[in-house]
Enzyme design. Structure first.
Site, mmCIF file in Angstrom:
data_model
loop_
_atom_site.group_PDB
_atom_site.id
_atom_site.type_symbol
_atom_site.label_atom_id
_atom_site.label_comp_id
_atom_site.label_asym_id
_atom_site.label_seq_id
_atom_site.Cartn_x
_atom_site.Cartn_y
_atom_site.Cartn_z
ATOM 1 N N LYS A 1 -13.837 5.523 -84.602
ATOM 2 C CA LYS A 1 -14.425 4.283 -85.140
ATOM 3 C C LYS A 1 -13.820 3.878 -86.490
ATOM 4 C CE LYS A 1 -17.926 5.050 -88.496
ATOM 5 N NZ LYS A 1 -17.531 6.342 -88.948
ATOM 6 N N LYS B 1 -11.278 8.873 -91.793
ATOM 7 C CA LYS B 1 -11.630 7.854 -92.791
ATOM 8 C C LYS B 1 -10.462 7.633 -93.748
ATOM 9 C CE LYS B 1 -16.273 9.474 -92.449
ATOM 10 N NZ LYS B 1 -16.514 8.743 -91.199
ATOM 11 N N GLY C 1 -22.591 8.098 -88.584
ATOM 12 C CA GLY C 1 -23.617 8.680 -87.722
ATOM 13 C C GLY C 1 -25.003 8.744 -88.352
HETATM 14 P P1 ADP Z 1 -19.537 9.755 -90.070
HETATM 15 O O1 ADP Z 1 -20.649 9.958 -89.121
HETATM 16 O O2 ADP Z 1 -19.876 8.848 -91.192
HETATM 17 O O3 ADP Z 1 -18.228 9.436 -89.408
HETATM 18 P P2 ADP Z 1 -18.558 12.478 -90.536
HETATM 19 O O4 ADP Z 1 -19.547 13.590 -90.536
HETATM 20 O O5 ADP Z 1 -17.685 12.307 -89.350
HETATM 21 O O6 ADP Z 1 -19.396 11.150 -90.838
HETATM 22 O O7 ADP Z 1 -17.632 12.584 -91.815
HETATM 23 C C1 ADP Z 1 -18.155 12.567 -93.136
HETATM 24 C C2 ADP Z 1 -18.435 13.987 -93.624
HETATM 25 O O8 ADP Z 1 -17.212 14.666 -93.859
HETATM 26 C C3 ADP Z 1 -19.131 14.095 -94.949
HETATM 27 O O9 ADP Z 1 -20.516 13.890 -94.825
HETATM 28 C C4 ADP Z 1 -18.780 15.514 -95.387
HETATM 29 O O10 ADP Z 1 -19.755 16.401 -94.919
HETATM 30 C C5 ADP Z 1 -17.492 15.825 -94.647
HETATM 31 N N1 ADP Z 1 -16.291 16.077 -95.455
HETATM 32 C C6 ADP Z 1 -15.255 16.825 -95.021
HETATM 33 N N2 ADP Z 1 -14.281 16.880 -95.925
HETATM 34 C C7 ADP Z 1 -14.668 16.122 -96.971
HETATM 35 C C8 ADP Z 1 -14.054 15.780 -98.221
HETATM 36 N N3 ADP Z 1 -12.838 16.223 -98.556
HETATM 37 N N4 ADP Z 1 -14.739 14.992 -99.077
HETATM 38 C C9 ADP Z 1 -15.972 14.547 -98.745
HETATM 39 N N5 ADP Z 1 -16.595 14.827 -97.577
HETATM 40 C C10 ADP Z 1 -15.960 15.605 -96.679
HETATM 41 MG MG MG Z 2 -17.155 10.697 -87.989
#
Ligand code: ADP
Ligand code: MG
Length: 312
Positions: A212, A274, A11
């Site tokens: 995604k 992820k 995002g």
């Molecule tokens: P994207 O838009 O890339 O899909 P998301 O916000 O959905 O991003 O997911 C990534 C986010 O997840 C990171 O930026 C972080 O804030 C959060 N996060 C949650 N748990 C973890 C973890 N265990 N390690 C790292 N980041 C994490």
């Molecule tokens: Mg996401």
């Protein structure tokens, strides 16, 4: 021989945190994202995938506000809209940067449909909140009138929730492979792809959202990619994320990933998908999945940072 990678951009590669979602800001954010990706083209052929959660949400708000003038579209059609708009921005930014570097490559964004199973359990329990917030009264009315399922979202109001089914097959996979054989940089499966079912042999869109990251893993397996690269808002995956006892991970085996996922280190709405995508890809291919921040991509590709999910 270059390596083939699927690169999923998150995002904040499209809308930087705190910025208004104007087209200008989005172009600028995407331009930055593409500047990192261009740097890997000496060693990699790439397929770019991207999310669309905030963008599809914004379209739903626009359509909701204008609904007395123009009837709103179903989600699958709006997914196609974001594949078009974001695909356009990505392709244009990339072309401009390739031209500046005098790299001669063609770039194309493919409207991508992904088959899901209409009997997927996800259809019985919609979980993914999308679009605008409503009052309880409005929500009750919409649930009656449109058959939507709506839930209260963390004290912020009522929101529509839709199913997030598992992606099974990429309708346009042969076209994507054909383009790759012809040295084209491909943008595909935007927003997790447009969810479709087979209905008496015909394709038909469904109101759902495919994650995604899961779609990217499926695509990476399908095109026999060497590596899945997931670019997001953090440099490394953590245990006890954001807590005083946080531990940043350099590598993670599939077994460890499964264990930590069960222990709740990776939430469903963010890092969870992820890690699931990484597990799917690495298990199917015995290859690796890299998770990092796009700003750190260059260092991560030579093993200096990022989290690598490996077989084992
Ligand atoms: P994207 O838009 O890339 O899909 P998301 O916000 O959905 O991003 O997911 C990534 C986010 O997840 C990171 O930026 C972080 O804030 C959060 N996060 C949650 N748990 C973890 C973890 N265990 N390690 C790292 N980041 C994490
Ligand atoms: Mg996401």
């Amino acid at each position: 021989m270059k390596k083939l990678a699927v690169v999923a951009i998150g995002g904040n590669a499209v809308n930087r945190p705190g910025e208004k979602p104007t087209a200008e800001n989005m172009f600028s954010a995407i331009e930055e994202a593409m500047s990192y990706l261009v740097e890997m083209l000496d060693e990699y052929d790439i397929v770019i995938t991207h999310g669309n959660g905030p963008q599809v949400g914004n379209i739903l708000i626009q359509q909701e506000m204008a609904k007395d003038l123009i009837p709103p579209f179903p989600i699958d059609v709006n997914d196609a809209q974001t594949q078009g708009s974001l695909g356009y921005m990505i392709v244009q930014s990339l072309r401009n940067q390739l031209e500046k570097k005098q790299i001669k490559r063609e770039v194309a964004a493919i409207i991508t449909q992904i088959i899901v199973d209409r009997n997927d359990e996800a259809f019985k329990k919609p979980s993914k909140p999308i679009g605008p917030f409503y009052t309880e009264e409005e929500a009750r009315k919409l649930m009656n009138e449109k058959g939507w399922i709506m839930k209260e979202d963390a004290g912020r109001g009522w929101r529509r929730v839709v199913p997030s089914p598992k992606p099974l097959d990429i309708v346009e996979k042969e076209i994507i492979k054909m383009l790759l054989r012809n040295d084209v940089i491909v943008v595909a499966a935007g927003g997790g792809g447009i969810p479709v079912i087979r209905d008496n042999g015909s394709l038909k869109g469904v109101e759902a959202v495919i994650d995604k990251d899961r779609a990217s893993a499926l695509l990476a397996i399908e095109i026999d990619a060497q590596e899945l690269i997931i670019l997001t808002g953090v440099e490394k995956v953590a245990l006890n994320y954001g807590k005083p006892n946080q531990v940043l991970l350099d590598t993670l085996t599939v077994q460890e990933a499964e264990k930590y996922l069960k222990e709740g280190h990776f939430p469903a709405g963010s890092m969870g998908p992820k890690i699931e995508a990484a597990i799917d890809f690495v298990t199917a291919t015995k290859r690796t999945c890299l998770i990092t921040d796009m700003k750190k991509l260059k260092e991560a590709l030579i093993g200096l940072t990022g989290t690598k999910v490996v077989y084992g």
